[in-house]
Design a protein around this motif. Structure first.
Motif, PDB file in Angstrom:
ATOM      1  N   GLY A  55      10.976  36.051  15.315  1.00 50.35           N
ATOM      2  CA  GLY A  55       9.970  36.001  14.185  1.00 50.35           C
ATOM      3  C   GLY A  55      10.427  34.853  13.253  1.00 50.35           C
ATOM      4  N   PRO A  56      11.697  34.650  12.830  1.00 52.56           N
ATOM      5  CA  PRO A  56      11.952  33.532  12.035  1.00 52.56           C
ATOM      6  C   PRO A  56      11.882  32.144  12.481  1.00 52.56           C
ATOM      7  CG  PRO A  56      13.725  35.394  11.856  1.00 52.56           C
ATOM      8  CD  PRO A  56      12.779  35.678  12.939  1.00 52.56           C
ATOM      9  N   VAL A  57      12.254  32.316  13.961  1.00 53.20           N
ATOM     10  CA  VAL A  57      12.114  30.828  14.646  1.00 53.20           C
ATOM     11  C   VAL A  57      10.749  30.311  14.765  1.00 53.20           C
ATOM     12  CG1 VAL A  57      12.293  29.853  16.762  1.00 53.20           C
ATOM     13  CG2 VAL A  57      14.049  31.453  16.394  1.00 53.20           C
ATOM     14  N   LEU A  58       9.599  31.483  14.806  1.00 53.33           N
ATOM     15  CA  LEU A  58       8.347  30.840  14.836  1.00 53.33           C
ATOM     16  C   LEU A  58       7.499  30.797  13.561  1.00 53.33           C
ATOM     17  CD1 LEU A  58       6.873  32.454  18.311  1.00 53.33           C
ATOM     18  CD2 LEU A  58       7.473  30.162  17.772  1.00 53.33           C
ATOM     19  N   GLY A  59       8.278  31.473  12.637  1.00 51.01           N
ATOM     20  CA  GLY A  59       7.739  31.536  11.076  1.00 51.01           C
ATOM     21  C   GLY A  59       6.482  32.514  11.202  1.00 51.01           C
ATOM     22  N   GLN A  60       6.401  33.387  12.008  1.00 51.05           N
ATOM     23  CA  GLN A  60       5.405  34.484  11.924  1.00 51.05           C
ATOM     24  C   GLN A  60       6.063  35.826  12.300  1.00 51.05           C
ATOM     25  OE1 GLN A  60       2.220  34.500  11.028  1.00 51.05           O
ATOM     26  NE2 GLN A  60       1.903  32.316  10.966  1.00 51.05           N
ATOM     27  N   PRO A  61       5.409  37.023  11.825  1.00 52.89           N
ATOM     28  CA  PRO A  61       6.000  38.228  12.202  1.00 52.89           C
ATOM     29  C   PRO A  61       5.915  38.382  13.636  1.00 52.89           C
ATOM     30  CG  PRO A  61       4.553  38.516  10.225  1.00 52.89           C
ATOM     31  CD  PRO A  61       4.498  37.050  10.614  1.00 52.89           C
ATOM     32  N   VAL A  62       6.604  39.042  14.369  1.00 52.41           N
ATOM     33  CA  VAL A  62       6.507  39.656  15.720  1.00 52.41           C
ATOM     34  C   VAL A  62       6.574  40.950  15.891  1.00 52.41           C
ATOM     35  CG1 VAL A  62       7.390  39.032  18.254  1.00 52.41           C
ATOM     36  CG2 VAL A  62       7.542  37.199  16.515  1.00 52.41           C
ATOM     37  N   VAL A 272      12.220  31.002  22.487  1.00 57.38           N
ATOM     38  CA  VAL A 272      12.925  32.235  23.085  1.00 57.38           C
ATOM     39  C   VAL A 272      14.146  31.791  23.407  1.00 57.38           C
ATOM     40  CG1 VAL A 272      12.835  33.672  25.035  1.00 57.38           C
ATOM     41  CG2 VAL A 272      10.769  33.272  23.995  1.00 57.38           C
ATOM     42  N   ARG A 273      14.428  30.621  23.869  1.00 61.87           N
ATOM     43  CA  ARG A 273      15.694  30.309  23.889  1.00 61.87           C
ATOM     44  C   ARG A 273      16.723  30.093  22.732  1.00 61.87           C
ATOM     45  NH1 ARG A 273      16.068  27.518  29.244  1.00 61.87           N
ATOM     46  NH2 ARG A 273      17.891  26.375  28.569  1.00 61.87           N
ATOM     47  N   GLU A 274      15.933  29.613  21.556  1.00 62.04           N
ATOM     48  CA  GLU A 274      16.589  29.663  20.284  1.00 62.04           C
ATOM     49  C   GLU A 274      16.970  31.160  19.880  1.00 62.04           C
ATOM     50  OE1 GLU A 274      15.992  28.165  15.843  1.00 62.04           O
ATOM     51  OE2 GLU A 274      14.966  27.198  17.319  1.00 62.04           O
ATOM     52  N   ALA A 275      16.167  32.097  19.923  1.00 60.44           N
ATOM     53  CA  ALA A 275      16.045  33.442  19.504  1.00 60.44           C
ATOM     54  C   ALA A 275      17.233  34.157  20.286  1.00 60.44           C
ATOM     55  CB  ALA A 275      14.997  34.077  19.777  1.00 60.44           C
ATOM     56  N   MET A 276      17.340  33.801  21.572  1.00 58.37           N
ATOM     57  CA  MET A 276      18.302  34.505  22.244  1.00 58.37           C
ATOM     58  C   MET A 276      20.000  34.069  21.733  1.00 58.37           C
ATOM     59  SD  MET A 276      17.514  35.033  26.153  1.00 58.37           S
ATOM     60  CE  MET A 276      16.475  33.711  26.665  1.00 58.37           C
ATOM     61  N   GLN A 277      20.104  32.844  21.093  1.00 58.65           N
ATOM     62  CA  GLN A 277      21.502  32.544  20.496  1.00 58.65           C
ATOM     63  C   GLN A 277      21.805  33.350  19.116  1.00 58.65           C
ATOM     64  OE1 GLN A 277      21.649  28.267  19.962  1.00 58.65           O
ATOM     65  NE2 GLN A 277      20.200  28.031  21.976  1.00 58.65           N
ATOM     66  N   ALA A 278      20.713  34.024  18.390  1.00 58.04           N
ATOM     67  CA  ALA A 278      21.019  34.854  17.202  1.00 58.04           C
ATOM     68  C   ALA A 278      21.873  35.647  17.494  1.00 58.04           C
ATOM     69  CB  ALA A 278      19.487  35.398  16.926  1.00 58.04           C
ATOM     70  N   PRO A 279      23.078  36.114  16.509  1.00 55.22           N
ATOM     71  CA  PRO A 279      24.151  36.920  16.917  1.00 55.22           C
ATOM     72  C   PRO A 279      23.750  38.361  17.031  1.00 55.22           C
ATOM     73  CG  PRO A 279      24.617  35.264  15.178  1.00 55.22           C
ATOM     74  CD  PRO A 279      23.253  35.010  15.428  1.00 55.22           C
ATOM     75  N   GLN A 288      24.351  46.434  25.843  1.00 52.26           N
ATOM     76  CA  GLN A 288      23.839  46.910  27.192  1.00 52.26           C
ATOM     77  C   GLN A 288      24.872  46.358  28.502  1.00 52.26           C
ATOM     78  OE1 GLN A 288      21.583  49.162  26.882  1.00 52.26           O
ATOM     79  NE2 GLN A 288      21.713  48.820  24.462  1.00 52.26           N
ATOM     80  N   GLY A 289      26.065  45.662  28.005  1.00 56.03           N
ATOM     81  CA  GLY A 289      26.696  45.450  29.247  1.00 56.03           C
ATOM     82  C   GLY A 289      26.294  43.973  29.887  1.00 56.03           C
ATOM     83  N   ALA A 290      25.633  43.220  29.100  1.00 59.29           N
ATOM     84  CA  ALA A 290      25.271  42.013  29.609  1.00 59.29           C
ATOM     85  C   ALA A 290      25.320  40.931  28.629  1.00 59.29           C
ATOM     86  CB  ALA A 290      23.430  42.317  29.763  1.00 59.29           C
ATOM     87  N   VAL A 291      24.847  39.628  29.136  1.00 58.29           N
ATOM     88  CA  VAL A 291      24.772  38.515  27.949  1.00 58.29           C
ATOM     89  C   VAL A 291      23.498  37.697  28.313  1.00 58.29           C
ATOM     90  CG1 VAL A 291      27.273  38.197  28.091  1.00 58.29           C
ATOM     91  CG2 VAL A 291      25.737  37.181  30.041  1.00 58.29           C
ATOM     92  N   PRO A 292      22.983  37.342  27.331  1.00 54.86           N
ATOM     93  CA  PRO A 292      21.631  36.387  27.262  1.00 54.86           C
ATOM     94  C   PRO A 292      21.789  35.318  28.323  1.00 54.86           C
ATOM     95  CG  PRO A 292      22.071  36.640  25.179  1.00 54.86           C
ATOM     96  CD  PRO A 292      23.471  37.134  26.016  1.00 54.86           C
ATOM     97  N   GLN A 293      20.558  35.442  29.149  1.00 58.57           N
ATOM     98  CA  GLN A 293      20.340  34.279  30.301  1.00 58.57           C
ATOM     99  C   GLN A 293      19.093  33.653  30.441  1.00 58.57           C
ATOM    100  OE1 GLN A 293      21.532  37.462  33.283  1.00 58.57           O
ATOM    101  NE2 GLN A 293      22.470  35.590  34.435  1.00 58.57           N
ATOM    102  N   PRO A 294      19.153  32.625  29.216  1.00 59.04           N
ATOM    103  CA  PRO A 294      17.687  32.007  29.151  1.00 59.04           C
ATOM    104  C   PRO A 294      17.451  31.060  30.515  1.00 59.04           C
ATOM    105  CG  PRO A 294      19.453  30.896  27.786  1.00 59.04           C
ATOM    106  CD  PRO A 294      19.942  32.329  28.326  1.00 59.04           C
TER     107      PRO A 294
END
Length: 323
Positions: A55-62, A272-279, A288-294
């Protein structure tokens, strides 16, 4: 210089071609992420984390819209039929994008024709848990021995026929030459509740869910379906060290309806790639035992094709077809 009357000026203006209306900058409205499963499970958790980060990346609610049923197929069909204007996203998983096309007869969507790939999100490993209905079982071999001693009486849950949770257990059982009775549920959350209540004996599920089940010590994780031990499930050995050559987990990815304009798809991939960097998003995935994989859209499309071929072989071998 000739004198132009007001009437002449108006006539000249009327003869000019109309200018195209200015196109509103995208996105100009709230977005939704459709999840094909009920609230409380991994798909819902990751979808909501993505919505909050995107949401913050796109400037619209999601917002997240849960459309559960038929192994995620109801949600997938709804997302595929949505307007291709960038306002609807689909949180696809290996079940909906690779398994269901092989197992469900009369599927109402085509994962390649009806969706535009945006980005992979992550691969989530599985844990195998034994519930309080079997308090004497402490390890994987004990679970296998109990199932062998009572063929068809030891039960295991899943979030649906031909789901990854179902087929992962079937592959383990086939490797060990034992039988268990499959008890399918509509989604991950009610299956976990049945395990905790002692109504079902065992389950293969994402590692984060397995960890939450084992916190009180009544439910034990006896193995992980991964190539290495998992920090969130200490003491649970990988199944490939227990005589089962298997690596099975749950991948999730973001799609849009087919025919979404290329410029919007490119913007979505970057967002989406930027959102996946959000802490906060990274932390949810880590739990969940994983890491983001864009990924690129092309990489995601290739993954889908490979997985449909691989899971097609598993579905045919197990006979896990759904009418």
């Amino acid at each position: 210089m000739p004198f132009l009357t007001r009437r002449a000026l108006l006539g000249a203006a009327a003869s000019l071609p109309l200018a195209a209306p200015a196109r509103a900058a995208w996105p100009d409205r709230p977005l939704r992420i459709v999840s094909g499963f009920a609230p409380g499970g991994l798909n819902d958790i990751v979808s909501r984390a993505m919505a909050q980060a995107l949401g913050p990346v796109l400037g619209q609610p999601v917002v997240v819209e849960n459309r559960a049923g038929a192994g995620g197929s109801l949600g997938a069909t709804a997302a595929a039929r949505a307007a291709p204007d960038g306002s609807t996203l689909w949180m696809g998983i290996v079940d909906t994008q690779a398994i269901n096309p092989n197992s469900y007869r009369g599927l109402q969507y085509d994962p390649e024709r009806d969706f535009a790939p945006i980005s992979l999100v992550a691969h989530f490993p599985f844990g195998v848990v034994v519930g309080p209905s079997q308090p004497q079982l402490r390890d994987f071999e004990g679970m296998i021995a109990a199932a062998r001693a009572a063929p068809g009486q030891f039960t295991f849950a899943s979030w649906g026929v031909a789901s990854t949770s179902h087929l992962a257990m079937e592959r383990i059982l086939r490797a060990k030459g034992v039988e268990m009775l499959h008890v399918p549920f509509t989604s991950q959350a009610p299956a976990m509740q049945a395990i905790m209540a002692g109504q079902v004996d065992a389950m293969a599920l994402p590692a984060g869910g397995a960890e939450s089940l084992t916190r009180d010590g009544r439910t034990r994780c006896v193995a992980v379906i991964a190539q290495r031990p998992l920090d969130i499930l200490p003491g649970a050995p990988p199944v490939n060290t227990l005589g089962v050559d298997l690596e099975s987990g749950l991948w999730k990815a973001i799609y849009a309806p087919a025919r979404t304009p290329p410029e919007i798809l490119a913007r979505l991939n970057a967002a989406v790639r930027e959102a996946m960097q959000a802490p906060a998003f990274v932390e949810v995935v880590r739990q969940q035992g994983a890491v983001p994989q864009p990924s690129t859209p092309e990489e995601l499309a290739a993954l889908g094709r490979r997985e449909r071929l691989a899971w097609g072989e598993v579905v045919r071998a197990t006979g896990a077809f759904v009418d």
